[in-house]
Design an enzyme around this catalytic site. Structure first.
Site, PDB file in Angstrom:
ATOM      1  N   GLN A 178       0.849  -1.207   0.000  1.00  0.00           N
ATOM      2  CA  GLN A 178       0.000   0.000   0.000  1.00  0.00           C
ATOM      3  C   GLN A 178       0.875   1.245   0.000  1.00  0.00           C
ATOM      4  OE1 GLN A 178      -3.371  -0.646   3.116  1.00  0.00           O
ATOM      5  NE2 GLN A 178      -1.745  -2.086   3.622  1.00  0.00           N
TER       6      GLN A 178
ATOM      7  N   VAL B  39       3.537   4.197  -0.939  1.00  0.00           N
ATOM      8  CA  VAL B  39       3.803   4.987  -2.132  1.00  0.00           C
ATOM      9  C   VAL B  39       5.290   5.290  -2.261  1.00  0.00           C
ATOM     10  CG1 VAL B  39       1.467   5.952  -2.249  1.00  0.00           C
ATOM     11  CG2 VAL B  39       3.196   7.138  -0.879  1.00  0.00           C
TER      12      VAL B  39
ATOM     13  N   HIS C  75      -1.703   1.726  -4.009  1.00  0.00           N
ATOM     14  CA  HIS C  75      -2.070   3.130  -3.794  1.00  0.00           C
ATOM     15  C   HIS C  75      -1.171   4.098  -4.563  1.00  0.00           C
ATOM     16  CE1 HIS C  75      -4.183   1.875   0.213  1.00  0.00           C
ATOM     17  NE2 HIS C  75      -4.943   1.664  -0.846  1.00  0.00           N
TER      18      HIS C  75
ATOM     19  N   CYS D  44      -5.653  15.888 -18.050  1.00  0.00           N
ATOM     20  CA  CYS D  44      -5.614  14.911 -19.153  1.00  0.00           C
ATOM     21  C   CYS D  44      -4.960  13.585 -18.747  1.00  0.00           C
ATOM     22  CB  CYS D  44      -4.890  15.503 -20.358  1.00  0.00           C
ATOM     23  SG  CYS D  44      -3.124  15.756 -20.092  1.00  0.00           S
TER      24      CYS D  44
ATOM     25  N   CYS E 299       0.451  21.285 -16.486  1.00  0.00           N
ATOM     26  CA  CYS E 299       0.649  20.370 -17.608  1.00  0.00           C
ATOM     27  C   CYS E 299       0.962  21.172 -18.880  1.00  0.00           C
ATOM     28  CB  CYS E 299      -0.639  19.564 -17.792  1.00  0.00           C
ATOM     29  SG  CYS E 299      -0.658  18.538 -19.250  1.00  0.00           S
TER      30      CYS E 299
HETATM   31  C1  BJW Z   1       4.857  -1.140  12.378  1.00  0.00           C
HETATM   32  C2  BJW Z   1       5.972  -0.498  12.690  1.00  0.00           C
HETATM   33  C3  BJW Z   1       7.154  -1.289  12.515  1.00  0.00           C
HETATM   34  C4  BJW Z   1       4.444   0.949  13.055  1.00  0.00           C
HETATM   35  N1  BJW Z   1       7.014  -2.551  12.032  1.00  0.00           N
HETATM   36  N2  BJW Z   1       4.639  -2.322  11.898  1.00  0.00           N
HETATM   37  C5  BJW Z   1     -15.397  -0.262   3.213  1.00  0.00           C
HETATM   38  C6  BJW Z   1     -15.675   0.052   4.526  1.00  0.00           C
HETATM   39  C7  BJW Z   1     -15.433   1.337   5.022  1.00  0.00           C
HETATM   40  C8  BJW Z   1     -14.905   2.333   4.192  1.00  0.00           C
HETATM   41  C9  BJW Z   1     -14.625   2.011   2.890  1.00  0.00           C
HETATM   42  C10 BJW Z   1     -14.881   0.733   2.417  1.00  0.00           C
HETATM   43  N3  BJW Z   1     -14.500   0.693   1.116  1.00  0.00           N
HETATM   44  C11 BJW Z   1     -14.010   1.908   0.766  1.00  0.00           C
HETATM   45  C12 BJW Z   1     -14.095   2.741   1.820  1.00  0.00           C
HETATM   46  C13 BJW Z   1     -13.681   4.173   1.856  1.00  0.00           C
HETATM   47  C14 BJW Z   1     -12.196   4.357   1.994  1.00  0.00           C
HETATM   48  C15 BJW Z   1     -11.732   3.719   3.294  1.00  0.00           C
HETATM   49  O1  BJW Z   1     -11.186   2.648   3.346  1.00  0.00           O
HETATM   50  N4  BJW Z   1     -11.940   4.410   4.398  1.00  0.00           N
HETATM   51  C16 BJW Z   1     -11.531   3.913   5.703  1.00  0.00           C
HETATM   52  C17 BJW Z   1     -10.515   4.862   6.325  1.00  0.00           C
HETATM   53  C18 BJW Z   1     -12.734   3.712   6.555  1.00  0.00           C
HETATM   54  N5  BJW Z   1     -11.481   3.811   0.850  1.00  0.00           N
HETATM   55  C19 BJW Z   1     -11.288   4.522  -0.261  1.00  0.00           C
HETATM   56  O2  BJW Z   1     -11.732   5.648  -0.375  1.00  0.00           O
HETATM   57  C20 BJW Z   1     -10.554   3.855  -1.401  1.00  0.00           C
HETATM   58  N6  BJW Z   1     -11.265   4.037  -2.611  1.00  0.00           N
HETATM   59  C21 BJW Z   1     -12.417   3.470  -2.860  1.00  0.00           C
HETATM   60  O3  BJW Z   1     -12.924   2.679  -2.107  1.00  0.00           O
HETATM   61  O4  BJW Z   1     -12.958   3.865  -4.041  1.00  0.00           O
HETATM   62  C22 BJW Z   1     -14.223   3.371  -4.431  1.00  0.00           C
HETATM   63  C23 BJW Z   1     -14.416   3.768  -5.870  1.00  0.00           C
HETATM   64  C24 BJW Z   1     -14.658   2.780  -6.812  1.00  0.00           C
HETATM   65  C25 BJW Z   1     -14.826   3.147  -8.156  1.00  0.00           C
HETATM   66  C26 BJW Z   1     -14.738   4.481  -8.535  1.00  0.00           C
HETATM   67  C27 BJW Z   1     -14.476   5.452  -7.594  1.00  0.00           C
HETATM   68  C28 BJW Z   1     -14.312   5.106  -6.248  1.00  0.00           C
HETATM   69  C29 BJW Z   1      -9.202   4.511  -1.642  1.00  0.00           C
HETATM   70  C30 BJW Z   1      -8.259   4.346  -0.505  1.00  0.00           C
HETATM   71  C31 BJW Z   1      -6.957   5.061  -0.828  1.00  0.00           C
HETATM   72  C32 BJW Z   1      -6.040   5.131   0.358  1.00  0.00           C
HETATM   73  N7  BJW Z   1      -4.960   5.980   0.071  1.00  0.00           N
HETATM   74  C33 BJW Z   1      -3.980   6.271   1.115  1.00  0.00           C
HETATM   75  C34 BJW Z   1      -3.202   7.535   0.713  1.00  0.00           C
HETATM   76  C35 BJW Z   1      -2.193   7.250  -0.378  1.00  0.00           C
HETATM   77  C36 BJW Z   1      -1.408   8.456  -0.704  1.00  0.00           C
HETATM   78  C37 BJW Z   1      -0.554   8.946   0.428  1.00  0.00           C
HETATM   79  O5  BJW Z   1       0.194   8.166   1.044  1.00  0.00           O
HETATM   80  O6  BJW Z   1      -0.631  10.133   0.712  1.00  0.00           O
HETATM   81  O7  BJW Z   1      -3.089   5.168   1.272  1.00  0.00           O
HETATM   82  S1  BJW Z   1      -4.713   6.422   2.731  1.00  0.00           S
HETATM   83  C38 BJW Z   1      -3.401   5.672   3.592  1.00  0.00           C
HETATM   84  O8  BJW Z   1      -3.866   4.477   4.244  1.00  0.00           O
HETATM   85  C39 BJW Z   1      -2.383   5.262   2.547  1.00  0.00           C
HETATM   86  C40 BJW Z   1      -1.979   3.913   3.039  1.00  0.00           C
HETATM   87  O9  BJW Z   1      -1.444   3.138   1.989  1.00  0.00           O
HETATM   88  C41 BJW Z   1      -3.249   3.356   3.615  1.00  0.00           C
HETATM   89  C42 BJW Z   1      -3.070   2.258   4.617  1.00  0.00           C
HETATM   90  O10 BJW Z   1      -2.354   2.727   5.723  1.00  0.00           O
HETATM   91  P1  BJW Z   1      -1.299   1.756   6.406  1.00  0.00           P
HETATM   92  O11 BJW Z   1      -0.232   1.421   5.452  1.00  0.00           O
HETATM   93  O12 BJW Z   1      -2.006   0.648   7.053  1.00  0.00           O
HETATM   94  O13 BJW Z   1      -0.618   2.752   7.479  1.00  0.00           O
HETATM   95  P2  BJW Z   1      -1.095   3.175   8.933  1.00  0.00           P
HETATM   96  O14 BJW Z   1      -0.351   4.416   9.265  1.00  0.00           O
HETATM   97  O15 BJW Z   1      -2.571   3.221   9.045  1.00  0.00           O
HETATM   98  O16 BJW Z   1      -0.641   1.985   9.882  1.00  0.00           O
HETATM   99  C43 BJW Z   1       0.705   1.713  10.126  1.00  0.00           C
HETATM  100  C44 BJW Z   1       0.790   0.403  10.876  1.00  0.00           C
HETATM  101  O17 BJW Z   1       2.159   0.076  11.018  1.00  0.00           O
HETATM  102  C45 BJW Z   1       0.200   0.465  12.298  1.00  0.00           C
HETATM  103  O18 BJW Z   1      -0.626  -0.666  12.498  1.00  0.00           O
HETATM  104  C46 BJW Z   1       1.436   0.385  13.205  1.00  0.00           C
HETATM  105  O19 BJW Z   1       1.181  -0.298  14.419  1.00  0.00           O
HETATM  106  C47 BJW Z   1       2.389  -0.381  12.327  1.00  0.00           C
HETATM  107  N8  BJW Z   1       3.809  -0.150  12.605  1.00  0.00           N
HETATM  108  N9  BJW Z   1       5.763   0.750  13.118  1.00  0.00           N
HETATM  109  C48 BJW Z   1       5.779  -3.039  11.743  1.00  0.00           C
HETATM  110  N10 BJW Z   1       8.365  -0.826  12.794  1.00  0.00           N
HETATM  111 ZN    ZN Z   2      -2.875  17.782 -18.998  1.00  0.00          ZN
END
Ligand code: BJW
Ligand code: ZN
Length: 263
Positions: free
Chosen positions: A101, A103, A119, A130, A154
């Site tokens: 996940q 970036v 992501h 575009c 762009c």
């Molecule tokens: C350690 C450690 C060490 C610390 N060793 N571990 C179903 C239910 C509810 C909501 C939804 C659903 N389906 C969709 C949704 C809505 C939404 C969503 O999920 N919302 C929730 C928050 C409730 N999802 C979306 O909007 C997605 N899109 C979508 O569903 O579109 C539908 C659609 C279809 C067709 C047309 C149009 C639309 C898109 C989600 C995109 C997420 N993007 C991000 C940002 C990316 C850009 C950026 O980085 O700026 O991605 S959000 C953010 O969260 C990022 C991450 O990849 C992602 C996950 O986070 P991650 O990696 O888990 O990090 P953390 O910080 O949360 O956790 C870190 C962990 O590490 C912790 O557990 C620590 O304990 C641990 N840790 N040190 C090992 N040393």
């Molecule tokens: Zn353009």
């Protein structure tokens, strides 16, 4: 049996492995996790509100400045033993699929061949109008206190260039999501590492594997919603646990194996 011994046995016996990673695997490289508190200019925002199309529309310079700071930060840090252990699993179990996940590009720089980026990437900006891919110059020094940076425009349609990442409310890249779901439904072991398991549809990936009968092994210092999905929960940091897991799964590993090196 100690949890790590059980996990190592499952991994060592597996023919098809998926490694699913989140921000926690890059934390020990010095990349803040997504849910770490923001500082400086972004202190009064949370990442969840900045990573949206709305935030970019309203305050493009604030959002672009945040991504430029992150692009610069990632370009100055190195992969850690956790990333290298993932690459070591790939060399021991050919066909291993790494799904991230994140970036950043730390899996690639650790030697992972072709990680699936659910992501997007900090390094693949595109036009918000575009969709044309845009090449950026190498990241310049950005102050830790943050600054607003006007995004480039762009050359074809003059709209703003945006980060090549998936924001909340946006669809994930179809091919990546399909590849991830396919790999998860066909693996024997899925290792979920450093993710809070709260963001969908990515958080479905370990669940797909569990439903298909795979053993899910989680590595995280803290409890997550994935605890109940995992057969084995290894509490600790990825940089410490993953190299130990690799060494225990393949005890004959060469001493100079990067995954076996002390962190
Ligand atoms: C350690 C450690 C060490 C610390 N060793 N571990 C179903 C239910 C509810 C909501 C939804 C659903 N389906 C969709 C949704 C809505 C939404 C969503 O999920 N919302 C929730 C928050 C409730 N999802 C979306 O909007 C997605 N899109 C979508 O569903 O579109 C539908 C659609 C279809 C067709 C047309 C149009 C639309 C898109 C989600 C995109 C997420 N993007 C991000 C940002 C990316 C850009 C950026 O980085 O700026 O991605 S959000 C953010 O969260 C990022 C991450 O990849 C992602 C996950 O986070 P991650 O990696 O888990 O990090 P953390 O910080 O949360 O956790 C870190 C962990 O590490 C912790 O557990 C620590 O304990 C641990 N840790 N040190 C090992 N040393
Ligand atoms: Zn353009």
């Amino acid at each position: 049996m100690a949890d790590i011994v059980q996990a190592a046995k499952l991994l060592g016996d597996a023919r098809r492995v998926v490694v699913f990673t989140g921000a926690g695997i890059s934390a020990e490289s010095g990349v803040p996790t997504f849910r770490d508190a923001l500082t400086g200019l972004w202190e009064r925002f949370d990442a969840q509100s900045l990573a949206t199309p709305r935030a970019f529309q309203d305050q493009p310079d604030l959002v672009w400045g945040w991504y430029e700071w992150r692009r610069h930060r990632v370009s100055t840090v190195s992969p850690n033993p956790g990333h290298r252990a993932v690459a070591a699993i790939e060399t021991r179990v050919p066909g291993t699929v790494v799904i991230t996940q994140n970036v950043d590009d730390l899996h690639e720089r650790a030697g992972s061949r072709d990680p699936v980026h659910l992501h997007g990437s900090l390094f693949a900006p595109r036009c918000s109008g575009c969709g044309e891919a845009v090449a950026l110059p190498p990241a310049t020094e950005e102050p830790d206190a943050g600054r607003r940076v006007q995004p480039p425009t762009c050359v074809r349609c003059h709209r703003l260039v945006r980060p090549g990442v998936v924001w909340f409310g946006e669809a994930l890249p179809e091919a990546a999501l399909e590849a991830a779901a396919r790999a998860a439904s066909a693996c024997d072991v899925l290792l979920t590492v450093g993710t809070s398991g709260m963001v969908y549809p990515a958080a479905e990936i370990p669940r797909i594997a569990a439903r298909a009968g795979a053993a899910v092994i989680q590595v995280n210092p803290h409890a997550t919603p994935m605890d109940s999905v995992a057969l084995v929960n290894l509490r600790g940091s990825a940089g410490r646990i993953l190299p130990e897991l690799v060494t225990k799964a393949w005890p004959g590993a060469a001493a100079d194996d990067p995954a076996a090196a002390p962190s």
